[in-house]
Write a protein that holds these residues in place. Structure first.
Motif, PDB file in Angstrom:
ATOM      1  N   HIS A  96       1.081  -0.887  -0.259  1.00 50.98           N
ATOM      2  CA  HIS A  96      -0.156  -0.528  -0.226  1.00 50.98           C
ATOM      3  C   HIS A  96       0.783   1.236   0.546  1.00 50.98           C
ATOM      4  N   ASP A  97       2.105   1.256   0.355  1.00 51.54           N
ATOM      5  CA  ASP A  97       2.112   2.563   0.158  1.00 51.54           C
ATOM      6  C   ASP A  97       3.501   2.781  -0.826  1.00 51.54           C
ATOM      7  N   THR A  98       3.746   1.920  -1.543  1.00 54.32           N
ATOM      8  CA  THR A  98       4.052   1.765  -2.874  1.00 54.32           C
ATOM      9  C   THR A  98       4.244   3.233  -3.764  1.00 54.32           C
ATOM     10  N   PRO A  99       3.076   3.459  -3.765  1.00 53.68           N
ATOM     11  CA  PRO A  99       2.726   4.853  -4.683  1.00 53.68           C
ATOM     12  C   PRO A  99       3.512   5.524  -3.856  1.00 53.68           C
ATOM     13  N   ARG A 100       3.346   5.810  -2.487  1.00 52.78           N
ATOM     14  CA  ARG A 100       3.965   6.782  -2.107  1.00 52.78           C
ATOM     15  C   ARG A 100       5.507   6.869  -2.464  1.00 52.78           C
ATOM     16  N   ASP A 101       6.057   5.667  -1.642  1.00 48.69           N
ATOM     17  CA  ASP A 101       6.918   5.686  -1.694  1.00 48.69           C
ATOM     18  C   ASP A 101       8.395   5.773  -3.139  1.00 48.69           C
ATOM     19  N   LEU A 102       6.892   5.678  -4.428  1.00 44.37           N
ATOM     20  CA  LEU A 102       7.359   5.517  -5.661  1.00 44.37           C
ATOM     21  C   LEU A 102       7.667   7.250  -5.709  1.00 44.37           C
ATOM     22  N   VAL A 103       6.557   7.971  -5.414  1.00 41.58           N
ATOM     23  CA  VAL A 103       6.817   9.203  -6.064  1.00 41.58           C
ATOM     24  C   VAL A 103       7.973  10.301  -4.789  1.00 41.58           C
ATOM     25  N   LEU A 104       8.253   9.841  -3.891  1.00 34.97           N
ATOM     26  CA  LEU A 104       9.153  10.394  -2.918  1.00 34.97           C
ATOM     27  C   LEU A 104      10.371  10.145  -3.047  1.00 34.97           C
ATOM     28  N   PHE A 105      10.308   8.919  -3.817  1.00 37.68           N
ATOM     29  CA  PHE A 105      12.070   8.356  -4.608  1.00 37.68           C
ATOM     30  C   PHE A 105      11.712   9.057  -5.884  1.00 37.68           C
ATOM     31  N   ALA A 106      10.755   9.398  -6.616  1.00 39.12           N
ATOM     32  CA  ALA A 106      11.313   9.933  -8.019  1.00 39.12           C
ATOM     33  C   ALA A 106      11.488  11.469  -7.195  1.00 39.12           C
ATOM     34  N   LEU A 107      11.239  12.620  -6.205  1.00 36.66           N
ATOM     35  CA  LEU A 107      11.523  13.847  -5.952  1.00 36.66           C
ATOM     36  C   LEU A 107      12.291  13.087  -5.503  1.00 36.66           C
ATOM     37  N   ARG A 108      13.349  12.490  -4.423  1.00 36.65           N
ATOM     38  CA  ARG A 108      14.254  12.546  -3.937  1.00 36.65           C
ATOM     39  C   ARG A 108      15.438  12.286  -4.983  1.00 36.65           C
ATOM     40  N   SER A 109      15.807  11.517  -5.960  1.00 38.62           N
ATOM     41  CA  SER A 109      16.015  11.213  -6.697  1.00 38.62           C
ATOM     42  C   SER A 109      16.515  13.057  -8.467  1.00 38.62           C
ATOM     43  N   ARG A 110      15.801  13.662  -7.978  1.00 40.73           N
ATOM     44  CA  ARG A 110      16.389  14.763  -8.307  1.00 40.73           C
ATOM     45  C   ARG A 110      17.471  15.471  -8.100  1.00 40.73           C
ATOM     46  N   THR A 111      17.539  15.406  -6.455  1.00 41.51           N
ATOM     47  CA  THR A 111      18.753  15.758  -6.017  1.00 41.51           C
ATOM     48  C   THR A 111      20.272  15.029  -5.408  1.00 41.51           C
ATOM     49  N   ALA A 112      19.401  13.949  -6.064  1.00 38.65           N
ATOM     50  CA  ALA A 112      20.727  12.681  -5.866  1.00 38.65           C
ATOM     51  C   ALA A 112      21.127  12.079  -6.622  1.00 38.65           C
ATOM     52  N   GLY A 113      21.467  12.744  -7.990  1.00 37.01           N
ATOM     53  CA  GLY A 113      21.940  11.831  -9.125  1.00 37.01           C
ATOM     54  C   GLY A 113      21.094  11.538 -10.079  1.00 37.01           C
ATOM     55  N   GLY A 114      19.466  11.496  -9.912  1.00 34.28           N
ATOM     56  CA  GLY A 114      19.067  10.287 -10.327  1.00 34.28           C
ATOM     57  C   GLY A 114      18.203   8.947 -10.276  1.00 34.28           C
ATOM     58  N   LEU A 115      18.034   8.605 -11.352  1.00 35.36           N
ATOM     59  CA  LEU A 115      16.614   7.422 -10.091  1.00 35.36           C
ATOM     60  C   LEU A 115      18.292   6.584  -9.534  1.00 35.36           C
ATOM     61  N   ALA A 116      18.998   5.898 -11.328  1.00 36.58           N
ATOM     62  CA  ALA A 116      19.386   4.552 -10.684  1.00 36.58           C
ATOM     63  C   ALA A 116      20.564   4.895  -9.435  1.00 36.58           C
ATOM     64  N   ALA A 117      20.940   6.382  -9.763  1.00 39.55           N
ATOM     65  CA  ALA A 117      22.297   6.908  -8.414  1.00 39.55           C
ATOM     66  C   ALA A 117      21.450   6.713  -6.473  1.00 39.55           C
ATOM     67  N   LEU A 118      20.061   6.314  -7.502  1.00 42.89           N
ATOM     68  CA  LEU A 118      20.000   7.226  -5.490  1.00 42.89           C
ATOM     69  C   LEU A 118      18.823   5.506  -5.021  1.00 42.89           C
ATOM     70  N   TYR A 119      18.876   4.589  -6.217  1.00 43.37           N
ATOM     71  CA  TYR A 119      18.920   3.458  -5.614  1.00 43.37           C
ATOM     72  C   TYR A 119      20.250   2.683  -5.309  1.00 43.37           C
ATOM     73  N   ASP A 120      21.246   3.421  -6.048  1.00 41.70           N
ATOM     74  CA  ASP A 120      22.121   2.393  -5.542  1.00 41.70           C
ATOM     75  C   ASP A 120      22.236   2.686  -4.218  1.00 41.70           C
ATOM     76  N   ASP A 121      21.998   4.368  -3.774  1.00 42.49           N
ATOM     77  CA  ASP A 121      22.369   5.178  -2.891  1.00 42.49           C
ATOM     78  C   ASP A 121      21.883   4.143  -1.297  1.00 42.49           C
ATOM     79  N   THR A 122      20.512   3.734  -1.863  1.00 44.30           N
ATOM     80  CA  THR A 122      19.656   3.144  -0.664  1.00 44.30           C
ATOM     81  C   THR A 122      20.256   2.132   0.195  1.00 44.30           C
TER      82      THR A 122
END
Lengths: 489, 337
Positions: free
Chosen positions: B162-188
């Protein structure tokens, strides 16, 4: 048992299944049992109170009808006495539970102000859920039988069911005998089409409650618990949020009540018609808590003479109705102030209309385009309603005063404060988005009802909207058990 | 006064059950899609969820005290996110001169941490000392039919994504200042590696909105109660408490209730001893209350209103070592067992 819990939906599914499976003669006993079960889930002792009020109403009805038979329909003293005793009983119950503490406290404060020290006992508030609703519904039955607008019902169980019908028992709509009794009296056959329609109404109500009202509640709670600590911007945000919260909470409850009753084959009266789309305060009251405003209109305002009386008497009538309406909501000076403010609005609206010459009104209408005029009117009514909500929500008159005083402080605001109001960023954005969606839907239904109906009739759109709502509830809804605000009334 | 709304669209009466089945089939599609994302991309989830999941896994499968020599005191610090961001096991071990093994079992958002303690015991990683910083829950989480009375737990059980849509949105927002989606995914993903390397300690950076991850001097919240001592209430009954006592008795675990930390101004300066908790725990010899109810730390040691920054964590850990050092000497440990 709250509408926004799995418990209620399990209970409701079981009742609907039994309701349409059992022989028709068992439908009323089943509903009566279910209604008492539903109510006694809060506190079993309160079931006695509910039954007591219902039986008083039934007895009054039967005795008044017996008087009618004996005296060929004339109003005699005995009939009047029965009516008076019945009303004293019903409102006595309401008064003793709801207002005793308030009146004793006010008396003590008043005497202290006069310099008199009196040993008046303190009474702890103890309010059975929905007491204002079921006493008013019982009273409407007694009044209607007295005025011969409705026949008396011979079966006490039928009157008990009328007063306790579970979908609308604890927070309305406050039903009238002529609408609800005939529907409860007849057998109902299962109609599949009623299920999706009823569920869609419930779903919209749940969306308003779980996705909007409960979402913004922490912000309102945080700000209104210490209003003197916040600048104007935050106070305005919290007040607007409360305006949305109370509407979504209460109309959400009414929608779930309406949808549940619809599935059971019963049509409840409309309780809300997009009140924040009103263009005048009078119109606001034709759209907000309609079952209560029509109750006061039919049983108090019109018997007092309505507006067909001299100006001063009309002022008295308006203030009487609105202050009583405020008191109905709660035993506190804040509610009285809320009612009085709305009464003042009504008077101001009427007199401003009379004071401004028709020529000036026409000239203004010619200069300002109609859509802008509508938007201005809607905005003005919303602001006026919000000013009233400050009293409604504030814990005391001092808190309400602190809110109004805080509106002068625009400088101490920093954007970071918004994120320390009890709602994380995502939820804050979600709340704002949900409110925008709600207002857009309401505006569409208000201004393009036929288009909305056509849209809703298209299966793919209807299904998509329902599925989207369910997933929005599951994914973003507040799943704590948050009581409906109007339960306390 | 019938209820007429825009919902009164026409619903064809023919084959209603067939339509219902079609509707259900369509209804599950978005759920299946969300479940696929939830399972396939675990690192879009917020850090706190990953921390709880990883610590629970390590408690079950080993990796917390597995390598510890049995003679050395093994200290597991339990609590919520306050413990997670406040206790630095490596520093604690360093202060002990390498005589103690420590692990931060802080579980964000949780007051039910005895499942993890039970897992530690079952997997042969029983600690010698359980350090508790905040009260535990009075009841176990609902299971089975009891879920009907707890909507949030029911949702977690039926719709774990149930939290997946929320997580997706927040992840996408965070990725803007974290070098992109792939970079943030690796960081996490690396956050979990760091969590393991730091023995369970995690600095909650995501809630820090002030320069240098430090609150300004004089920071206040409207909910602060600078004139009130904020006592803790420990449940001395209920299933979690009984489980804690049973584990302590059966495995010779000493339970130490220690001070948590609060921001200066959040509460009043407490007395030197937590008399309230001591009174509650007096009948239970396996549980000892040590020190005051909390320590007040200056705002500069906090990254957000509730959690310490790394400097604050060092301060708290040092205070904790000074408080517990005598109880963790080998002789004291041997005597207490």
């Amino acid at each position: 048992m709250l509408f926004n819990t799995a418990q209620y939906w399990l209970f409701f599914t079981a009742i609907v299944t039994a309701y349409y499976t059992l022989p028709a003669r068992w439908q009323q006993p089943l509903l009566l049992l279910a209604s008492y079960w539903f109510y006694m889930a809060w506190d079993p002792r309160h079931g006695i109170l509910l039954a007591g009020c219902s039986l008083v109403a039934w007895l009054c009805g039967v005795l008044m009808e017996d008087c009618d038979r004996r005296h060929a329909g004339r109003q005699d003293g005995r009939r009047r006495l029965i009516f008076t005793l019945g009303m004293c009983c019903l409102f006595g119950v309401l008064f003793s539970y709801k207002y005793t503490g308030f009146f004793l406290d006010s008396l003590r404060d008043g005497l202290a102000w006069l310099g008199i020290r009196a040993e008046i006992p303190k009474v702890s508030p103890f309010l059975p859920v929905g007491i204002s609703f079921f006493t008013f519904q019982s009273a409407s039955y007694v009044i209607d039988v007295f005025t011969r607008s409705a026949p008396a019902v011979r079966s006490p169980f039928m009157v008990m069911l009328f007063v306790s019908f579970f979908p609308q028992l604890v927070a309305g709509p406050i039903e009238r005998p002529d609408n609800l009794l005939p529907q409860l009296s007849k057998p109902h056959v299962f109609d599949f089409a009623r299920v999706p329609r009823g569920l869609a109404i419930c779903l919209w109500g749940l969306t308003k409650k779980v996705l909007i009202a409960d979402m913004v509640a922490p912000v309102v709670e945080t700000v209104y618990s210490v209003p003197e600590s916040f600048p104007a911007q935050i106070l305005i945000l919290a007040t607007v949020f409360f305006a949305i919260q109370i509407y979504c909470d209460f109309s959400g409850y009414s929608d779930i009540a309406t949808g549940s009753a619809h599935i059971l084959g019963v049509e409840l009266m409309t309780n809300f018609r997009r009140p924040y789309m009103a263009r005048s305060i009078a119109e606001f009251w034709q759209r907000w808590h309609i079952s209560l405003s029509t109750w006061f209109r039919d049983y108090i305002y019109i018997p007092l003479g309505g507006n067909r009386v001299p100006a001063l008497r009309w002022v008295f009538n308006i203030y009487t109705v609105f202050i009583l309406s405020g008191l109905w909501h709660g035993a506190a000076w804040t509610f009285i102030a809320w009612g009085a403010l709305h009464g003042t609005y009504m008077l101001a609206q009427r007199w401003l209309g009379l004071l401004v010459p028709k020529g000036v009104q026409s000239a203004v209408s010619a200069v300002i385009p109609a859509p802008l005029r509508t938007a201005l009117a809607i905005g003005t009514v919303f602001i006026m309603a919000c000013a009233g909500w400050v009293f409604f929500r504030a814990g005391s008159m001092a808190d309400a005063a602190a809110v109004f005083a805080g509106l002068g402080d625009w400088r101490s605001f920093s954007p970071g404060q918004i994120w320390s109001l009890g709602l994380p960023r995502f939820e804050m954005m979600l709340a704002l988005g949900s409110i925008a969606m709600l207002l857009a839907v309401e505006a569409l239904i208000e201004h393009a009802p036929n288009w909305c109906s056509r849209l809703w009739a298209a299966t793919p759109i209807r299904w998509s909207l329902c599925i989207a709502q369910v997933y929005a509830l599951l994914c973003f809804g507040v799943f704590r058990e948050v009581e409906f605000i109007y339960f306390q009334f | 006064m019938n209820h007429r709304t825009a919902f009164d669209g026409t619903v064809p009466a023919s084959q209603p059950w067939g339509r219902f089945v079609k509707f259900l089939a369509l209804f599950v599609l978005p759920g299946l899609f969300l479940a696929w994302i939830h399972n396939s991309f675990p690192y879009i989830r917020p850090g706190y969820e990953l921390v709880v999941e990883e610590k629970s896994r390590l408690a079950r499968e080993g990796g917390i005290f597995a390598a510890a020599p049995a003679a050395r005191p093994r200290l597991a610090v339990f609590g919520s996110s306050v413990a997670l961001s406040g206790f630095v096991p490596r520093l604690f071990e360093e202060l002990s001169g390498g005589t103690v093994d420590a692990y931060n079992m802080g579980l964000p958002g949780s007051i039910l941490y005895f499942d993890q303690l039970e897992s530690l015991v079952k997997s042969g990683q029983a600690p010698t000392h359980v350090v508790v910083t905040n009260p535990w829950g009075g009841d176990d989480p609902p299971r089975g039919l009891a879920l009907v009375w707890n909507d949030a737990a029911l949702r977690d059980a039926l719709v774990p994504f149930h939290d997946t849509p929320r997580d997706l949105v927040l992840f996408a927002l965070r990725s803007r200042t974290a070098g992109g989606l792939a970079a943030l995914y690796d960081d996490t993903r690396h956050v979990l590696t760091a969590l393991r390397e730091d023995k369970g300690f995690h600095f909650i950076k995501s809630q820090s909105h002030y320069p240098n991850d430090a609150l300004p001097e004089g920071f206040r919240l409207p909910s602060d109660k600078p004139d009130e001592v904020l006592w803790r209430t420990f449940h001395a009954s209920g299933a979690p408490f009984e489980r804690l006592r049973r584990l302590a008795r059966e495995h010779g675990i000493k339970v130490l209730i220690v001070p948590r930390y609060l921001r200066r101004g959040e509460g009043a300066e407490p007395p030197a001893e937590d008399t309230e908790a001591t009174r509650q725990m007096q009948p239970y010899p396996e549980i000892e209350v040590v020190g005051p109810a909390y320590w007040l730390l200056p705002p500069a040691l906090f990254s957000d209103p509730t959690h310490t920054n790394p400097a604050g964590a060092r301060e708290y850990t040092t205070r904790l070592w000074n408080l517990l050092r005598d109880r963790l000497q080998p002789a004291a440990v041997a005597a207490s067992r």
